[in-house]
Motif scaffolding. Sequence first.
Motif, mmCIF file in Angstrom:
data_model
loop_
_atom_site.group_PDB
_atom_site.id
_atom_site.type_symbol
_atom_site.label_atom_id
_atom_site.label_comp_id
_atom_site.label_asym_id
_atom_site.label_seq_id
_atom_site.Cartn_x
_atom_site.Cartn_y
_atom_site.Cartn_z
ATOM 1 N N THR A 109 34.639 8.849 29.293
ATOM 2 C CA THR A 109 33.626 7.845 28.970
ATOM 3 C C THR A 109 32.233 8.444 29.053
ATOM 4 O O THR A 109 31.412 8.250 28.154
ATOM 5 C CB THR A 109 33.740 6.636 29.915
ATOM 6 O OG1 THR A 109 35.046 6.076 29.782
ATOM 7 C CG2 THR A 109 32.697 5.591 29.587
ATOM 8 N N VAL A 110 31.964 9.192 30.111
ATOM 9 C CA VAL A 110 30.652 9.816 30.272
ATOM 10 C C VAL A 110 30.424 10.858 29.184
ATOM 11 O O VAL A 110 29.354 10.909 28.573
ATOM 12 C CB VAL A 110 30.515 10.447 31.679
ATOM 13 C CG1 VAL A 110 29.256 11.289 31.781
ATOM 14 C CG2 VAL A 110 30.510 9.368 32.750
ATOM 15 N N ALA A 111 31.422 11.672 28.919
ATOM 16 C CA ALA A 111 31.275 12.736 27.930
ATOM 17 C C ALA A 111 31.034 12.186 26.531
ATOM 18 O O ALA A 111 30.324 12.794 25.734
ATOM 19 C CB ALA A 111 32.513 13.624 27.938
ATOM 20 N N HIS A 112 31.582 11.036 26.224
ATOM 21 C CA HIS A 112 31.459 10.487 24.876
ATOM 22 C C HIS A 112 30.439 9.356 24.783
ATOM 23 O O HIS A 112 30.347 8.688 23.754
ATOM 24 C CB HIS A 112 32.818 9.996 24.382
ATOM 25 C CG HIS A 112 33.837 11.088 24.302
ATOM 26 N ND1 HIS A 112 33.681 12.196 23.504
ATOM 27 C CD2 HIS A 112 35.005 11.262 24.963
ATOM 28 C CE1 HIS A 112 34.716 12.997 23.661
ATOM 29 N NE2 HIS A 112 35.532 12.454 24.540
ATOM 30 N N SER A 113 29.652 9.142 25.835
ATOM 31 C CA SER A 113 28.695 8.038 25.814
ATOM 32 C C SER A 113 27.397 8.394 25.116
ATOM 33 O O SER A 113 26.585 7.528 24.845
ATOM 34 C CB SER A 113 28.415 7.554 27.236
ATOM 35 O OG SER A 113 27.770 8.569 27.967
ATOM 36 N N TYR A 114 27.191 9.652 24.819
ATOM 37 C CA TYR A 114 25.973 10.076 24.146
ATOM 38 C C TYR A 114 26.250 10.258 22.660
ATOM 39 O O TYR A 114 27.270 10.808 22.273
ATOM 40 C CB TYR A 114 25.448 11.384 24.754
ATOM 41 C CG TYR A 114 25.082 11.216 26.199
ATOM 42 C CD1 TYR A 114 23.857 10.679 26.551
ATOM 43 C CD2 TYR A 114 25.967 11.543 27.216
ATOM 44 C CE1 TYR A 114 23.515 10.487 27.873
ATOM 45 C CE2 TYR A 114 25.639 11.364 28.535
ATOM 46 C CZ TYR A 114 24.410 10.835 28.861
ATOM 47 O OH TYR A 114 24.075 10.649 30.173
ATOM 48 N N VAL A 115 25.333 9.790 21.850
ATOM 49 C CA VAL A 115 25.471 9.935 20.412
ATOM 50 C C VAL A 115 24.309 10.760 19.892
ATOM 51 O O VAL A 115 23.241 10.787 20.482
ATOM 52 C CB VAL A 115 25.521 8.561 19.695
ATOM 53 C CG1 VAL A 115 26.774 7.809 20.066
ATOM 54 C CG2 VAL A 115 24.293 7.749 19.997
ATOM 55 N N THR A 116 24.517 11.431 18.786
ATOM 56 C CA THR A 116 23.456 12.247 18.218
ATOM 57 C C THR A 116 22.425 11.360 17.525
ATOM 58 O O THR A 116 22.712 10.219 17.169
ATOM 59 C CB THR A 116 24.022 13.258 17.209
ATOM 60 O OG1 THR A 116 24.712 12.542 16.194
ATOM 61 C CG2 THR A 116 24.976 14.228 17.882
#
Length: 105
Positions: free
Chosen positions: A73-80
Amino acid sequence: MDDRDVASGMLGFHKSSACKKTTAYLECADPQIRRMIQQGAANCGEQAYEVWQYMNHRGYYQVPTMNEMTTNTVAHSYVTANTAQMGMLQPTPTNQRIADYRMMQ
């Protein structure tokens, strides 16, 4: 006073010194002094890491771990930046997983 106490003190001093030197070089106007202080901050960070490795090896300072779902969840919570449009996120599978995770909380 034992090895753990000494190592904890050393780690604390190195971490504190790295923080203070980082603050100092961000405020420094002279390029030569700035580079010198910046290198000192990097050295303190490296020394703190070496002390941590010693402590970890001896079992004095263990690395906390997260469960796999939290890590993902943390690893994929940022979007470009290119996925955001006028302040609104595009619907993506990652955003849906985050929304699903938040609902489970």
